[in-house]
Design a protein around this motif. Structure first.
Motif, short mmCIF file in Angstrom:
data_model
loop_
_atom_site.label_atom_id
_atom_site.label_comp_id
_atom_site.label_asym_id
_atom_site.label_seq_id
_atom_site.Cartn_x
_atom_site.Cartn_y
_atom_site.Cartn_z
N UNK A 78 0.84 -1.31 0.19
CA UNK A 78 -0.22 0.11 -0.03
C UNK A 78 0.95 1.09 0.09
N UNK A 79 1.92 1.21 0.76
CA UNK A 79 2.95 2.36 0.84
C UNK A 79 3.41 2.90 -0.52
N UNK A 80 3.58 1.64 -1.48
CA UNK A 80 4.44 1.83 -2.55
C UNK A 80 3.44 2.79 -3.53
N UNK A 81 1.95 2.51 -3.46
CA UNK A 81 1.07 3.31 -4.09
C UNK A 81 0.74 4.54 -3.33
N UNK A 82 0.46 4.62 -2.10
CA UNK A 82 -0.03 5.71 -1.64
C UNK A 82 1.14 6.91 -1.33
N UNK A 83 2.55 6.58 -1.24
CA UNK A 83 3.32 7.73 -1.05
C UNK A 83 3.39 8.51 -2.44
N UNK A 84 2.94 8.02 -3.53
CA UNK A 84 3.01 8.76 -4.81
C UNK A 84 1.65 9.14 -5.05
N UNK A 85 0.57 8.64 -4.60
CA UNK A 85 -0.63 9.20 -5.28
C UNK A 85 -1.62 9.41 -3.76
N UNK A 86 -1.15 9.41 -2.58
CA UNK A 86 -2.04 10.06 -1.71
C UNK A 86 -1.61 11.64 -1.33
N UNK A 87 -2.50 12.37 -1.20
CA UNK A 87 -2.22 13.81 -1.41
C UNK A 87 -2.17 14.21 0.01
N UNK A 88 -3.10 13.72 0.86
CA UNK A 88 -3.35 14.25 2.35
C UNK A 88 -3.27 13.30 3.34
N UNK A 89 -3.23 13.48 4.57
CA UNK A 89 -3.75 12.61 5.65
C UNK A 89 -4.26 13.30 6.73
N UNK A 90 -5.42 13.20 7.12
CA UNK A 90 -6.07 13.78 8.31
C UNK A 90 -6.31 12.73 9.27
N UNK A 91 -5.98 13.12 10.60
CA UNK A 91 -6.31 12.26 11.84
C UNK A 91 -7.74 12.45 12.35
N UNK A 92 -8.28 11.56 12.61
CA UNK A 92 -9.96 11.25 13.19
C UNK A 92 -9.94 11.08 14.54
N UNK A 93 -10.45 11.81 15.06
CA UNK A 93 -10.89 11.61 16.81
C UNK A 93 -11.81 10.57 16.94
N UNK A 94 -11.53 9.62 17.82
CA UNK A 94 -12.60 8.84 18.14
C UNK A 94 -13.98 9.49 18.42
N UNK A 95 -13.84 10.58 19.04
CA UNK A 95 -15.21 11.28 19.44
C UNK A 95 -16.06 11.61 18.19
N UNK A 96 -15.37 11.86 17.18
CA UNK A 96 -16.37 12.05 15.98
C UNK A 96 -16.82 10.75 15.29
N UNK A 97 -16.51 9.81 15.76
CA UNK A 97 -17.21 8.43 15.06
C UNK A 97 -18.65 8.19 15.44
N UNK A 98 -18.98 8.13 16.75
CA UNK A 98 -20.36 7.97 17.11
C UNK A 98 -21.30 9.06 16.45
N UNK A 99 -21.18 10.18 16.48
CA UNK A 99 -22.05 11.13 15.73
C UNK A 99 -22.22 10.91 14.45
N UNK A 100 -20.98 10.61 13.69
CA UNK A 100 -21.25 10.18 12.32
C UNK A 100 -22.03 9.03 11.98
N UNK A 101 -21.76 7.89 12.67
CA UNK A 101 -22.70 6.75 12.66
C UNK A 101 -23.99 6.85 12.65
N UNK A 102 -24.28 7.88 13.90
CA UNK A 102 -25.70 8.27 14.13
C UNK A 102 -26.28 9.13 13.16
N UNK A 103 -25.49 9.97 12.39
CA UNK A 103 -25.89 11.05 11.20
C UNK A 103 -26.22 10.04 10.08
N UNK A 104 -25.38 9.15 9.72
CA UNK A 104 -25.69 8.07 8.72
C UNK A 104 -26.96 7.41 9.10
N UNK A 105 -27.25 6.94 10.22
CA UNK A 105 -28.29 6.11 10.30
C UNK A 105 -29.69 6.86 10.35
N UNK A 106 -29.56 8.29 10.47
CA UNK A 106 -30.72 9.06 10.44
C UNK A 106 -30.67 9.89 9.15
N UNK A 107 -29.99 9.34 8.40
CA UNK A 107 -30.24 9.87 6.93
C UNK A 107 -31.26 9.15 6.01
#
Length: 285
Positions: free
Chosen positions: A191-220
């Motif tokens: 995966x590194x051989x591909x993403x080192x050249x074709x991955x543009x950004x990395x964003x870190x995601x806190x666990x605190x964002x996960x539950x609200x997003x799961x519920x947002x999708x469930x209510x969509x």
């Protein structure tokens, strides 16, 4: 003679839950033995789902990367066949086939779009899924491929640290995140051989964002039952502040593609987080 040959084989892998479940399913389907290694924080629900396919489950102290090493060690000792979705020096053929399988998902998604996406937001883990989706995009659109944004859990940020260093790095500190399928401290070398050249950004995601997003999708509309390892890409996209959106070129005209890569793979945990079962979500209850 083929069934007799297969019956004498043992396949094995380490897993956070999902990949091992698929290996156990395949072993049951083809009639061979499966031994699946789980690290100590994989939930009981995910262990039970693997065991239901007749696989032997072995627990390993430590984290996912410890279980990968133990599976490889025991397999070499016992003459078992490792079916892993991550790669390391000298072990690349099988993970490459796994990544080619992921490309089916990407190709089907791209075929369904009227216009190509401007951005791909992809959760990481060891990176095999993200790399496959990106490779498929690169072959289809070449230099016009979408902007690629990788979403790393804050507690397992091996891709963020590797991109910062310019080479594969082990995530610092204890690998710990509720995003169980992404709880990986070391990147897959393929995966590194591909993403080192074709991955543009990395964003870190806190666990605190996960539950609200799961519920947002469930209510969509329509509702989507997405597990805790499925939503990091969306969290990275929708949680980006104004400065990050400008840097990414993300605006009202953007066409964003993300993949919800698991459903309620642990039904009890899903209900605990969302407040109702995946079946109730799909039924609009």
């Amino acid at each position: 003679a083929v069934p007799e040959l297969v019956a004498g084989l043992t396949v094995t892998c380490a897993t956070d839950g999902n990949h091992g479940r698929s290996v156990a399913w395949g072993a049951e389907r083809f009639g061979c033995r499966a031994v699946i290694f789980l690290h100590e924080t994989v939930s009981q629900g995910r262990e039970d789902a693997i065991a239901r396919f007749g696989a032997e489950v072995r627990r390993v102290p430590g984290d996912y990367d410890d279980s990968v090493r133990e599976a490889a060690r025991v397999a070499a000792q016992e003459g078992w066949f490792v079916v892993s979705d991550t790669s390391w020096p000298g072990y690349e053929d099988v993970p490459r086939h796994v990544m080619q399988g992921y490309e089916i998902m990407a190709d089907e998604a791209y075929e369904a779009l009227d216009e190509p996406p401007t951005h791909l937001f992809l959760q990481t883990g060891v990176g095999g899924m993200a790399a496959a989706v990106v490779a498929c995009a690169k072959r289809r659109w070449g230099a016009e491929r979408p902007v690629v944004v990788l979403a790393d859990p804050e507690g397992a940020a091996c891709w963020a640290e590797s991109f910062a260093a310019g080479s594969p790095k082990v995530a610092q500190g204890e690998v710990e995140t509720m995003q169980a399928g992404l709880a990986c401290g070391e990147v897959s070398l393929l995966a590194w051989e591909i993403l080192r050249d074709h991955g543009d950004w990395v964003i870190t995601v806190p666990d605190g964002a996960v539950g609200p997003m799961m519920r947002r999708l469930a209510d969509g509309a329509p509702p989507v039952a997405a597990g805790e390892s499925a939503v990091a890409g969306l969290c990275a996209c929708l949680g980006a502040d104004a400065g990050m959106r400008r840097a990414l070129g993300l605006d009202a005209n953007s066409r964003v593609l993300a993949f919800a890569t698991e459903g309620d793979t642990d039904p009890a945990l899903y209900r605990e987080i969302v407040g109702r079962s995946a079946g109730e979500v799909r039924d609009g209850a």
